[in-house]
Enzyme design. Structure first.
Site, mmCIF file in Angstrom:
data_model
loop_
_atom_site.group_PDB
_atom_site.id
_atom_site.type_symbol
_atom_site.label_atom_id
_atom_site.label_comp_id
_atom_site.label_asym_id
_atom_site.label_seq_id
_atom_site.Cartn_x
_atom_site.Cartn_y
_atom_site.Cartn_z
ATOM 1 N N HIS A 120 80.223 50.677 65.147
ATOM 2 C CA HIS A 120 78.962 49.930 65.240
ATOM 3 C C HIS A 120 79.231 48.666 66.046
ATOM 4 C CE1 HIS A 120 75.360 47.827 64.434
ATOM 5 N NE2 HIS A 120 75.877 46.992 63.541
ATOM 6 N N ASN A 178 73.693 43.749 69.190
ATOM 7 C CA ASN A 178 73.654 44.593 67.995
ATOM 8 C C ASN A 178 72.299 45.313 67.954
ATOM 9 O OD1 ASN A 178 73.478 45.679 65.423
ATOM 10 N ND2 ASN A 178 74.242 43.858 64.375
ATOM 11 N N CYS A 208 72.137 49.052 59.857
ATOM 12 C CA CYS A 208 73.099 49.368 60.926
ATOM 13 C C CYS A 208 73.919 50.629 60.649
ATOM 14 C CB CYS A 208 74.036 48.193 61.166
ATOM 15 S SG CYS A 208 73.163 46.724 61.692
HETATM 16 N N1 ACO Z 1 74.937 28.797 69.045
HETATM 17 C C1 ACO Z 1 75.664 27.715 68.765
HETATM 18 N N2 ACO Z 1 76.050 27.390 67.514
HETATM 19 C C2 ACO Z 1 75.692 28.218 66.527
HETATM 20 C C3 ACO Z 1 74.936 29.384 66.752
HETATM 21 C C4 ACO Z 1 74.554 29.655 68.077
HETATM 22 N N3 ACO Z 1 73.835 30.746 68.405
HETATM 23 N N4 ACO Z 1 74.744 30.014 65.578
HETATM 24 C C5 ACO Z 1 75.357 29.291 64.631
HETATM 25 N N5 ACO Z 1 75.935 28.187 65.211
HETATM 26 C C6 ACO Z 1 76.674 27.128 64.559
HETATM 27 C C7 ACO Z 1 76.405 27.041 63.078
HETATM 28 O O1 ACO Z 1 75.250 26.259 62.861
HETATM 29 C C8 ACO Z 1 77.666 26.376 62.585
HETATM 30 O O2 ACO Z 1 77.575 25.009 62.847
HETATM 31 P P1 ACO Z 1 78.122 23.940 61.768
HETATM 32 O O3 ACO Z 1 79.598 24.240 61.647
HETATM 33 O O4 ACO Z 1 77.815 22.643 62.404
HETATM 34 O O5 ACO Z 1 77.390 24.230 60.502
HETATM 35 C C9 ACO Z 1 78.751 26.962 63.479
HETATM 36 O O6 ACO Z 1 78.070 27.464 64.638
HETATM 37 C C10 ACO Z 1 79.534 28.085 62.844
HETATM 38 O O7 ACO Z 1 78.609 29.033 62.296
HETATM 39 P P2 ACO Z 1 79.101 30.264 61.478
HETATM 40 O O8 ACO Z 1 77.902 31.038 60.984
HETATM 41 O O9 ACO Z 1 80.108 29.798 60.481
HETATM 42 O O10 ACO Z 1 79.831 31.098 62.642
HETATM 43 P P3 ACO Z 1 80.734 32.371 62.527
HETATM 44 O O11 ACO Z 1 82.019 32.144 63.154
HETATM 45 O O12 ACO Z 1 80.709 32.981 61.140
HETATM 46 O O13 ACO Z 1 79.954 33.397 63.489
HETATM 47 C C11 ACO Z 1 78.492 35.317 63.351
HETATM 48 C C12 ACO Z 1 78.632 33.794 63.197
HETATM 49 C C13 ACO Z 1 78.706 35.672 64.789
HETATM 50 C C14 ACO Z 1 77.087 35.712 62.924
HETATM 51 C C15 ACO Z 1 79.533 36.053 62.481
HETATM 52 O O14 ACO Z 1 79.550 35.509 61.198
HETATM 53 C C16 ACO Z 1 79.292 37.551 62.379
HETATM 54 O O15 ACO Z 1 79.421 38.273 63.344
HETATM 55 N N6 ACO Z 1 78.987 38.056 61.186
HETATM 56 C C17 ACO Z 1 78.830 39.490 60.980
HETATM 57 C C18 ACO Z 1 77.552 40.039 61.537
HETATM 58 C C19 ACO Z 1 77.515 41.527 61.317
HETATM 59 O O16 ACO Z 1 78.502 42.229 61.354
HETATM 60 N N7 ACO Z 1 76.371 42.088 61.064
HETATM 61 C C20 ACO Z 1 76.399 43.545 60.845
HETATM 62 C C21 ACO Z 1 75.255 44.091 60.361
HETATM 63 S S1 ACO Z 1 73.764 43.509 61.082
HETATM 64 C C22 ACO Z 1 72.535 44.437 60.300
HETATM 65 O O17 ACO Z 1 72.787 45.220 59.441
HETATM 66 C C23 ACO Z 1 71.096 44.219 60.702
#
Ligand code: ACO
Length: 319
Positions: free
Chosen positions: A246, A276, A114
């Site tokens: 980004h 993304n 990214c």
């Molecule tokens: N729909 C519904 N529920 C979901 C989904 C979904 N699509 N995905 C995960 N969940 C559930 C999980 O299973 C979890 O359930 P549990 O509590 O029963 O275990 C719950 O939602 C919370 O999941 P988390 O992963 O803890 O959610 P979080 O608040 O961290 O959000 C996210 C996830 C959006 C991915 C976030 O962590 C994020 O944005 N991270 C950064 C991503 C990023 O910046 N990437 C940049 C670079 S990408 C690259 O370089 C290719």
């Protein structure tokens, strides 16, 4: 006489097919509400079968070339930031070079996930400053959909496809790319990776992400790097006209804006429409804001990104 590199023009391309959060509800166990609340994403574009990354890159580059008024022979080099090349080799860049009818010159891909566009911009800027090049086409292009496991709700809802391009050219003004800042910390490579690769499994694999850890690192590292940009250039946040971040997650974007004390009406946001798009996200956001008339010539832009590696980077640009 000091030489700098300036962005002459921008271009972008998004595939026709739009995949909404509602569409995803019928594919995996997710909801529009969950996706919007956690990420800000509402829809993303998905490339057609056979529409490889080079096709996206070529279309974005053609738009940039059209708006530049330049002849293809006036472009000396091509750098494409991508993690999703059509093939292991040749590079996407040589395909762009051929499709646009450019003369022989350097053409290569840069892979920093990214952060790739910031890396590519920095390399092009150095080549121009050194006197090696006059004009370089810098592209971010990705078909992230080809790296997704469409049964994994934790990743398949996050990404989209697209491409953005800029033409960077030599200038004798003090404007253009004012500073670039590149980092990687390979110790964090297992936070975000693909499950395969040509020299291991023999296929590209799928994206695996420890979202929470990436999120925590992103918030801290983006805050640090924007501070570094301010100090290096001896400016204050109120002098920045636009933050062009980004587009991974609206919460990370607004966290960085908050650290800069910038209101969201000075932040370019496209994540709700594009998802993304990895290395394509910044040039896509930039072109979207230029086309809408929001970003104008002469304005001060702060570009910043973080991605797999982890890699991260920023650029301060007088547009
Ligand atoms: N729909 C519904 N529920 C979901 C989904 C979904 N699509 N995905 C995960 N969940 C559930 C999980 O299973 C979890 O359930 P549990 O509590 O029963 O275990 C719950 O939602 C919370 O999941 P988390 O992963 O803890 O959610 P979080 O608040 O961290 O959000 C996210 C996830 C959006 C991915 C976030 O962590 C994020 O944005 N991270 C950064 C991503 C990023 O910046 N990437 C940049 C670079 S990408 C690259 O370089 C290719």
């Amino acid at each position: 006489m000091s030489i700098s590199s300036v962005i002459r023009c921008t271009g972008s391309y998004l595939p026709d097919r739009v995949l909404t959060n509602k569409d995803l509800e019928s594919m995996v166990d997710t909801t529009d509400e969950w996706i919007v609340q956690r990420t800000g994403i509402k829809e993303r574009h998905i490339a057609a079968e056979g529409e490889g990354t080079s096709v996206l890159a070529i279309k974005a580059a053609q738009k940039a070339l059209e708006s530049s008024g330049l002849n293809p022979s006036e472009i000396n080099g091509v750098i494409v930031a991508t993690t999703t090349p059509d093939q292991s080799f040749p590079s996407v860049a040589v395909k762009v070079q051929a499709a646009l009818g450019l003369n022989p010159g350097p053409a290569f891909d840069v892979q920093a996930v990214c952060s790739g566009f910031i890396y590519a911009l920095s390399v092009a800027d150095s080549m121009i400053r050194s006197g090696a090049m006059e004009r370089v086409l810098v592209i971010g292009a990705e078909k992230m959909s080809s790296l997704l496991n469409w049964e994994d709700r934790t990743t398949c809802v996050l990404f989209g496809d697209g491409a953005g391009a800029v033409i960077l050219e030599k200038s004798e003004s003090q404007d253009g790319i004012l500073s670039t800042h590149l980092y990687a910390d390979g110790k964090l490579n297992d936070l975000l990776y693909t499950s395969g690769g040509v020299s291991t499994t023999g296929d590209a694999g799928h994206i695996v992400m420890h979202g929470k850890e990436v999120f925590k690192n992103a918030v801290g590292l983006m805050a640090d790097i924007v501070q570094e940009v301010l100090e290096k250039n001896k400016i204050t946040p109120d002098q920045i006209d636009w933050l062009v971040p980004h587009q991974a997650n609206l919460r990370i974007i607004s966290g960085t804006a908050e650290k800069l004390n910038m209101s969201m009406d000075r932040v370019v946001v496209t994540v709700h429409k594009h998802g993304n798009t990895s290395a394509a996200s910044i040039p896509l956001a930039l072109d979207t804001a230029v086309q809408s008339g929001a970003i104008k010539k002469g304005q001060l832009l702060l570009l910043e990104a973080l991605g797999g590696g982890l890699t991260w980077g920023a650029a301060l640009v007088r547009f």
